[in-house]
Enzyme design. Structure first.
Site, short mmCIF file in Angstrom:
data_model
loop_
_atom_site.label_atom_id
_atom_site.label_comp_id
_atom_site.label_asym_id
_atom_site.label_seq_id
_atom_site.Cartn_x
_atom_site.Cartn_y
_atom_site.Cartn_z
CE1 TYR A 1 -3.20 -2.81 0.01
CE2 TYR A 1 -3.79 -2.30 2.26
CZ TYR A 1 -3.97 -3.05 1.12
OH TYR A 1 -4.94 -4.02 1.10
CE LYS B 1 0.69 -17.52 -2.71
NZ LYS B 1 -0.09 -18.76 -2.60
CG ASP C 1 -2.70 -19.89 -0.71
OD1 ASP C 1 -1.91 -19.81 0.25
OD2 ASP C 1 -2.42 -20.51 -1.76
CG ASP D 1 -7.25 -4.33 3.78
OD1 ASP D 1 -8.26 -4.28 4.49
OD2 ASP D 1 -7.08 -3.61 2.77
CG ASP E 1 -12.46 -6.32 6.09
OD1 ASP E 1 -12.20 -5.79 7.19
OD2 ASP E 1 -12.84 -5.67 5.09
#
Ligand code: NAD
Length: 368
Positions: free
Chosen positions: A146, A197, A230, A254, A258
């Site tokens: 970001y 990852k 994942d 993020d 959520d």
């Protein structure tokens, strides 16, 4: 003995923000009275109301008040009235992002708590979470894709367009969020799962190596595991309680935080803390504490919003920024007992007769 003073800035914001903030301040006042500490706070405009009153979502006076305080208790900002503004001037973006940057709020701590009495609020099947959910998700908040540079769009000589985001992490950024995860796990089940990852991303390889070394050197007694993002997204939906403390970089966090919010049911119950890099006068991190939900324009002004998320955010503030963990725990248990007894707002009613924001707050106060 001198009574400690909790100096914080109150930013109620828009929509239900001021309604639920009133509840949180009533609870804090009662807790201060019973546990022998003082409150010193001032209230300032932020978000839409600040645009209306001062022409900007984050007036300088609001920032200055935050800089003078040891913590920020935030409501929520935004609403239909300001939705037509250009993206950069929208209340959320123009208020929260600069606050994060200004106070280097690098660690977002979100308890994923679903009481056994509220399992029907979760989209997960009851048999997957018979005793509710109790985990914590920690997200790195100021680094990663970001914020990495270069971040740009450009036209290629053949006329096609391309866009670039850059994911970048340094070891010190990884270590400081790992420390927050370790300290959090120490107050709970002493298990940390680091999500990355590393099978694809170079930043994740550095993340995994740094985390592994950091825990071995500084926190050898905490059980550390690693998971690809994942898989983590799947495991969260399959069996959330296999985790104790989950922690990860900005973009993965993020998304996962959520997902965790959704499986925990109502937004009205979810609190969060964003901890800063600097220590306050009490030797604890400066932090911004806010509910996970937004301004709920559909119910704003009706006196029916669930104040629990704001009250629990205030409890997090006492714990993290003022070292008042025992008082925070008392508030958390008063909220829990109240909800358990069936005194609930509409979003978590499930067969009980919904009560107003004020009535739920009164019931919590009576248990403090
Ligand atoms: P929202 O979280 O405001 O509302 C989603 C749903 O959850 C609504 O049905 C709402 O009534 C319900 N809800 C949320 N909090 C509740 C509570 N405490 N008690 C009972 N019900 C509650 O999300 P949205 O509708 O997508 O956004 C509304 C506005 O809030 C938008 O302007 C958005 O930009 C803003 N927003 C702000 C923040 C923030 O300030 N951090 C976060 C999210 C959304």
């Amino acid at each position: 003995m001198t009574r400690p003073t909790c100096k914080f800035t109150v930013l109620p914001g828009d929509g239900i923000g001021p309604e639920v903030m009133e509840s949180a301040l009533r609870v804090l006042a009662r807790a201060a009275e019973t546990d022998g500490f003082s409150l010193d706070y001032s209230t300032h405009d932020v978000g839409g109301i600040a645009i209306d009153n001062h022409g900007t979502a984050l007036p300088e006076a609001t920032v200055e008040a935050c800089a003078q305080a040891d913590a920020i208790l935030f409501g929520s900002v935004g609403g239909p009235k300001w939705e037509r503004l250009p993206p950069a001037e929208q209340p959320e973006r123009a208020a929260l992002l600069p606050l994060r940057k200004r106070f280097e709020l690098f660690a977002n701590v979100r308890p994923g708590l679903l009481y056994p009495e509220l399992v029907d609020a979760s989209p997960l099947k009851r048999e997957r979470i018979p005793h509710g959910i109790d985990i914590v998700c920690i997200r790195e908040l100021t680094g990663g894709i970001y914020f990495g540079q270069p971040k740009e769009r450009r036209r290629l000589p053949d006329g096609r367009e391309e866009a670039i985001d850059t994911m970048v992490y340094r070891t010190d950024e990884i270590e400081r969020i790992a420390e927050v995860a370790a300290v959090t796990a120490r107050t709970r089940g002493k298990r940390v799962c680091s999500v990355d990852k590393a099978n694809v991303l170079t930043t994740s390889v550095l993340w995994r190596e740094t985390v592994t070394r950091f825990f071995a050197e500084k926190h050898p007694d905490i059980a550390l595991s690693h998971m690809y993002v994942d898989n983590a997204a799947m495991q969260l939906a399959r069996d959330p309680n296999q985790f104790d403390v989950l922690f990860t970089e900005n973009m993965f966090g993020d998304i996962l935080s959520d997902e965790m919010g959704v499986i925990c049911g109502s937004l009205g119950m979810l609190a969060s803390a964003s901890l800063g890099a600097a220590d306050n006068r009490h030797g604890h991190p400066v932090g911004l504490y806010e509910p996970a939900g937004g301004t709920a324009p559909d119910i704003a002004g009706k006196g029916v919003a669930n104040p629990c998320a704001q009250i629990l955010s205030a409890a997090l503030m006492l714990r993290h920024s003022f070292g008042l963990g025992a008082t925070a725990a008392r508030i958390e248990s008063a909220v829990r007992e109240t909800v358990k007894s069936g005194v609930r707002t509409g979003d978590i009613a499930f067969g009980t007769e919904p009560v107003s924001t004020a009535a739920l707050t009164d019931a919590i106060l009576s248990r403090l």
